[in-house]
Enzyme design. Structure first.
Site, PDB file in Angstrom:
ATOM      1  N   CYS A 123       1.596 -16.148  -4.917  1.00  0.00           N
ATOM      2  CA  CYS A 123       1.198 -15.615  -3.618  1.00  0.00           C
ATOM      3  C   CYS A 123      -0.070 -14.763  -3.751  1.00  0.00           C
ATOM      4  CB  CYS A 123       2.312 -14.765  -3.024  1.00  0.00           C
ATOM      5  SG  CYS A 123       3.704 -15.726  -2.373  1.00  0.00           S
TER       6      CYS A 123
ATOM      7  N   HIS B 225       0.497 -11.489   1.522  1.00  0.00           N
ATOM      8  CA  HIS B 225       1.421 -10.425   1.909  1.00  0.00           C
ATOM      9  C   HIS B 225       1.024  -9.090   1.302  1.00  0.00           C
ATOM     10  CE1 HIS B 225       3.333 -10.436  -2.077  1.00  0.00           C
ATOM     11  NE2 HIS B 225       3.389 -11.769  -2.015  1.00  0.00           N
TER      12      HIS B 225
END
Length: 355
Positions: A180, A162
């Protein structure tokens, strides 16, 4: 197996004004750690106007399938193979020591534009302990920790590739996330539009890489991640095995001094350690189409085609072509590459031709 962004052996820039290495990294969409490692003689927090800063240029492709997305968390860098003979490379942040990014093969499960973030209870407790109370839902927008584009991975635990909160953009290229993979806004937007749902994703950890370019063997070394530690002897043993494998399982007479320096400094810059001499017969066979090439020697199979920039940027008049800096005139098996003339980098595409 070696790609280059700029046509010169060494890429440099000059500080436009008094700034930090983090500012330089952001200007060139590079990770903070990779720029700091290459410029250990400079003050990270004060680069004076006019000072020369070295930029990463060459990279060895990870030992992984050249299909889809490859994340090498050891170098904080991603490689995307769209299947058209190119590779795109982007800097990214990875999980902290206590929130490790998982390794293995997965796929892109879904793509979300302007994602909403619902912080897990574990993360909310962690922030609350520091006096930072997160809401149950963080709305979409430039201040959302997920940024404006998110690629969800088919893994338990809600892992994603992301963007980032614009206020935390200097954390790219560091071990800083809750597992992440965090990217610059413009990079994740470009990747978002290139990948499809179902695209394979390979997450690997390769602090040492070995690769060929123009019959020259390069070694690239990165420091261990936080919480991990290997000795020089361990790194040397690992690298020797990789060199042997890359050279048809024969250990060549390589430049031991260059290799030791590479493994000690761990700058992430590929260093040439060996040039393989090719006979005229082998060279002629290598020029033939694969189906017509006679198997005159096993060594011919390990020769990688030349990595080319696509498209090729303009080279300044005072630039030293990369081929002159990487391929010496000598035919000795053991050699030390000459010091290349440093020249300013020129604009280049983010996509590179690969074998």
């Amino acid at each position: 197996s070696v790609i280059a962004e700029y046509p010169n052996e060494i890429a440099v820039t000059r500080a436009e004004h008094d700034e930090t290495l983090l500012d330089v990294a952001r200007r060139f969409s590079l990770g903070q750690v990779e720029v700091v490692r290459l410029n250990q003689e400079l003050d990270r927090w004060l680069v004076k106007k006019g000072q020369v800063v070295t930029l990463p240029n060459k990279r060895i492709l990870p030992d992984a399938p050249r299909n889809g997305v490859v994340l090498n968390i050891a170098e904080y860098r991603m490689y995307f193979y769209p299947g058209n003979g190119k590779v795109y490379s982007f800097a990214h942040g990875v999980g902290r020591q206590d929130w490790k990014t998982p390794l293995g093969r997965t796929t892109i499960q879904k793509k979300v534009k302007d994602p909403v973030w619902r912080p897990p209870e574990s993360i909310r407790r962690e922030h609350a302990a520091m006096g930072d109370f997160l809401p149950e839902v963080v709305p979409a927008g430039i201040h959302n920790p997920l940024g404006q584009h998110a690629l969800y991975l088919n893994l338990p635990g809600d892992y994603r590739i992301h963007g980032t909160d614009v206020d935390k953009i200097y954390g790219i290229g560091m071990q800083i996330t809750h597992g992440c993979v965090r990217m610059y806004p413009e990079d994740v937007e470009q990747l978002f539009h290139m990948v499809d749902v179902g695209t394979p994703v390979y997450i690997v950890k390769q602090p040492i890489k070995v690769g060929w370019l123009n019959n020259v063997l390069y070694v690239e070394a990165h420091p261990d991640l936080e919480g991990e530690e290997t000795t020089l002897e361990q790194r040397l043993a690992t690298t020797l095995a990789m060199i042997q494998k890359a050279n048809n399982y024969e250990l060549p007479e390589f430049d031991q001094t260059a290799l030791k320096e590479t493994l000690e400094k761990q700058t992430g810059n590929p260093i040439a350690v060996y040039e393989r001499v090719i006979s005229p017969e082998e060279e002629a066979a290598a020029a033939l189409p694969v189906e017509d090439a006679p198997e005159i020697a096993p060594a011919i199979k390990s020769v990688a085609p030349v990595a080319k920039i696509a498209p090729k940027p303009a080279t300044p008049k005072n630039a030293v072509p990369a081929k002159n800096a990487t391929k010496p005139a000598t035919t000795n098996k053991k050699w030390t590459p000459p010091v290349a003339k440093k020249t300013p980098p020129q604009p280049a595409s983010r996509g590179y031709h690969v074998p």
